[in-house]
Scaffold this motif. Structure first.
Motif, PDB file in Angstrom:
ATOM      1  N   ASN A 167       0.728  -0.992   0.012  1.00 53.92           N
ATOM      2  CA  ASN A 167       0.218  -0.081  -0.016  1.00 53.92           C
ATOM      3  C   ASN A 167       0.865   1.202   0.015  1.00 53.92           C
ATOM      4  N   PRO A 168       0.255   2.473  -0.057  1.00 53.93           N
ATOM      5  CA  PRO A 168       1.057   3.444  -0.321  1.00 53.93           C
ATOM      6  C   PRO A 168       1.772   4.033   1.234  1.00 53.93           C
ATOM      7  N   GLU A 169       1.154   3.636   2.367  1.00 49.05           N
ATOM      8  CA  GLU A 169       1.976   3.790   3.646  1.00 49.05           C
ATOM      9  C   GLU A 169       3.215   3.179   3.575  1.00 49.05           C
ATOM     10  N   SER A 170       3.147   1.842   2.893  1.00 54.66           N
ATOM     11  CA  SER A 170       4.286   1.016   3.095  1.00 54.66           C
ATOM     12  C   SER A 170       5.766   1.699   2.333  1.00 54.66           C
ATOM     13  N   ALA A 171       5.496   2.606   1.578  1.00 59.53           N
ATOM     14  CA  ALA A 171       6.686   3.330   0.784  1.00 59.53           C
ATOM     15  C   ALA A 171       7.497   3.729   1.700  1.00 59.53           C
ATOM     16  N   LEU A 172       6.903   4.564   2.731  1.00 62.29           N
ATOM     17  CA  LEU A 172       7.620   5.159   3.731  1.00 62.29           C
ATOM     18  C   LEU A 172       8.506   4.072   4.505  1.00 62.29           C
ATOM     19  N   ILE A 173       7.933   3.146   5.143  1.00 55.23           N
ATOM     20  CA  ILE A 173       8.224   2.046   5.885  1.00 55.23           C
ATOM     21  C   ILE A 173       9.782   1.524   5.065  1.00 55.23           C
ATOM     22  N   MET A 174       9.259   1.112   3.599  1.00 55.63           N
ATOM     23  CA  MET A 174      10.213   0.595   2.903  1.00 55.63           C
ATOM     24  C   MET A 174      11.554   1.394   2.487  1.00 55.63           C
ATOM     25  N   GLY A 175      11.283   2.809   2.588  1.00 52.72           N
ATOM     26  CA  GLY A 175      12.221   3.930   2.414  1.00 52.72           C
ATOM     27  C   GLY A 175      13.204   3.764   3.630  1.00 52.72           C
ATOM     28  N   PHE A 176      12.492   3.657   4.698  1.00 50.14           N
ATOM     29  CA  PHE A 176      13.405   3.624   6.052  1.00 50.14           C
ATOM     30  C   PHE A 176      14.191   2.226   6.110  1.00 50.14           C
ATOM     31  N   THR A 183      22.887   1.469   4.911  1.00 55.13           N
ATOM     32  CA  THR A 183      24.001   2.232   5.971  1.00 55.13           C
ATOM     33  C   THR A 183      23.928   1.231   7.085  1.00 55.13           C
ATOM     34  N   SER A 184      23.236   1.471   8.076  1.00 58.84           N
ATOM     35  CA  SER A 184      23.128   0.919   9.282  1.00 58.84           C
ATOM     36  C   SER A 184      21.789   1.305  10.094  1.00 58.84           C
ATOM     37  N   LYS A 185      21.472   0.443  11.322  1.00 57.40           N
ATOM     38  CA  LYS A 185      20.310   0.668  11.987  1.00 57.40           C
ATOM     39  C   LYS A 185      20.512   2.018  12.638  1.00 57.40           C
ATOM     40  N   GLU A 186      21.600   2.331  13.181  1.00 53.68           N
ATOM     41  CA  GLU A 186      21.843   3.508  13.983  1.00 53.68           C
ATOM     42  C   GLU A 186      21.679   4.561  13.298  1.00 53.68           C
ATOM     43  N   MET A 188      19.781   4.848  10.308  1.00 58.86           N
ATOM     44  CA  MET A 188      18.281   4.954   9.770  1.00 58.86           C
ATOM     45  C   MET A 188      17.701   5.630  11.197  1.00 58.86           C
ATOM     46  N   GLU A 189      17.870   5.187  12.254  1.00 59.82           N
ATOM     47  CA  GLU A 189      17.375   5.711  13.314  1.00 59.82           C
ATOM     48  C   GLU A 189      17.602   7.444  13.528  1.00 59.82           C
ATOM     49  N   LYS A 190      18.753   7.489  13.406  1.00 60.08           N
ATOM     50  CA  LYS A 190      18.991   9.137  13.393  1.00 60.08           C
ATOM     51  C   LYS A 190      18.423   9.941  12.459  1.00 60.08           C
ATOM     52  N   VAL A 191      18.310   9.555  11.117  1.00 56.99           N
ATOM     53  CA  VAL A 191      17.602  10.186  10.080  1.00 56.99           C
ATOM     54  C   VAL A 191      16.069  10.144  10.239  1.00 56.99           C
ATOM     55  N   ALA A 192      15.528   9.246  10.899  1.00 53.68           N
ATOM     56  CA  ALA A 192      14.084   9.156  11.265  1.00 53.68           C
ATOM     57  C   ALA A 192      13.835  10.047  12.482  1.00 53.68           C
ATOM     58  N   PHE A 193      14.578  10.249  13.372  1.00 57.41           N
ATOM     59  CA  PHE A 193      14.368  10.944  14.597  1.00 57.41           C
ATOM     60  C   PHE A 193      14.392  12.385  14.181  1.00 57.41           C
ATOM     61  N   ASN A 194      15.463  12.611  13.236  1.00 55.20           N
ATOM     62  CA  ASN A 194      15.620  14.077  12.749  1.00 55.20           C
ATOM     63  C   ASN A 194      14.299  14.676  11.803  1.00 55.20           C
ATOM     64  N   GLY A 196      11.280  13.379  12.594  1.00 53.86           N
ATOM     65  CA  GLY A 196      10.082  13.316  13.437  1.00 53.86           C
ATOM     66  C   GLY A 196       9.300  11.942  13.392  1.00 53.86           C
ATOM     67  N   TYR A 197       9.974  10.976  12.914  1.00 55.98           N
ATOM     68  CA  TYR A 197       9.341   9.750  12.849  1.00 55.98           C
ATOM     69  C   TYR A 197       9.629   8.739  14.079  1.00 55.98           C
ATOM     70  N   LEU A 198       9.563   9.477  15.387  1.00 57.42           N
ATOM     71  CA  LEU A 198       9.974   8.889  16.609  1.00 57.42           C
ATOM     72  C   LEU A 198       9.590   7.336  16.902  1.00 57.42           C
ATOM     73  N   TYR A 199       8.640   7.179  16.174  1.00 60.26           N
ATOM     74  CA  TYR A 199       8.168   5.748  16.586  1.00 60.26           C
ATOM     75  C   TYR A 199       9.058   4.740  15.720  1.00 60.26           C
ATOM     76  N   LEU A 200       9.991   5.066  14.990  1.00 62.24           N
ATOM     77  CA  LEU A 200      10.899   4.159  14.580  1.00 62.24           C
ATOM     78  C   LEU A 200      12.202   4.074  15.319  1.00 62.24           C
ATOM     79  N   VAL A 201      12.350   5.108  16.089  1.00 64.63           N
ATOM     80  CA  VAL A 201      13.559   5.045  16.937  1.00 64.63           C
ATOM     81  C   VAL A 201      13.671   4.253  18.077  1.00 64.63           C
ATOM     82  N   LYS A 202      14.621   3.269  18.296  1.00 61.50           N
ATOM     83  CA  LYS A 202      14.868   2.455  19.376  1.00 61.50           C
ATOM     84  C   LYS A 202      14.873   3.172  20.694  1.00 61.50           C
ATOM     85  N   LYS A 203      13.810   2.748  21.540  1.00 61.54           N
ATOM     86  CA  LYS A 203      13.621   3.544  22.842  1.00 61.54           C
ATOM     87  C   LYS A 203      14.898   3.027  23.734  1.00 61.54           C
TER      88      LYS A 203
END
Length: 203
Positions: A167-176, A183-186, A188-194, A196-203
């Motif tokens: 679905n269209p939403e999956s494009a965002l998930i697939m992009g990350f 690159t790396s999980k770290e 990806m999380e740094k880019v996601a955090f910046n 504003g996609y905080l739910y993708l960032v490891k707590k």
């Protein structure tokens, strides 16, 4: 340096194009600078009529004589709507040959939503687990068996170097997910955090 083709057909959906451009654009600003990663848009013509009356200008005009599979690490196919010319475009023989060349080179291939139908038309889903749009009346999902694929009703399905999404939403998930893969999980999380996609960032 890594480079990925983003093939935009007539009728392609903007929400399935923009996440890849935006995420990897942000990566250049706030992400890991060790390796340059480019998302390069390509289409049959200089201008494309995307869904919902949007006109887009691709960076490259598709040329059958260029061996893109030797220059790029993968190809991304956004989905789209048939009433805007999408399925006519993805069924073109020259486009199917392009996908087969990437497949034969074991390059990364991503079909977003109905972009999976493009992979099926090219014959590269035979014996592969795959998904596509399965909401509404499942008319697209039900086509997967016709292509010899193994239908899986999940949002993102990976079979070796081929990713298909639902679905269209999956494009965002697939992009990350792609950013993490190259690159790396770290990172990806740094880019996601910046972004504003905080739910993708490891707590």
């Amino acid at each position: 340096m890594k480079k990925f083709l983003l093939f935009i057909s007539n009728g392609s959906e903007m929400l399935e194009i923009s996440p890849f451009i935006d995420i990897f654009g942000w990566n250049k600003i706030v992400g890991d600078k060790k390796e340059k990663i480019d998302i390069v848009t390509i289409s049959y013509e200089n201008f494309v009529n995307a869904t919902w009356n949007l006109i887009l200008k691709a960076e490259l005009k598709f040329n059958e004589d260029i061996m893109y599979e030797n220059e790029y690490d993968g190809i991304i196919i956004p989905g789209g709507f048939g009433n805007a010319g999408y399925f006519r475009d993805i069924k073109e023989e020259r486009f199917q040959k392009l996908l087969k060349k990437f497949y034969e080179k074991d390059k990364l291939i991503i079909g977003i939503c109905t972009g999976a139908i493009a992979l099926g038309e090219a014959g590269i889903l035979k014996g592969k687990k795959a998904t596509t749009y399965f909401l509404d009346n499942k008319r697209y999902f039900n086509q997967l068996e016709k292509f010899g694929a193994i239908p899986v009703m999940e949002t993102i399905v990976q079979d070796k170097n081929i990713y298909t999404t639902a679905n269209p939403e999956s494009a965002l998930i697939m992009g990350f997910k792609l950013l993490e893969k190259v690159t790396s999980k770290e990172n990806m999380e740094k880019v996601a955090f910046n972004m504003g996609y905080l739910y993708l960032v490891k707590k």
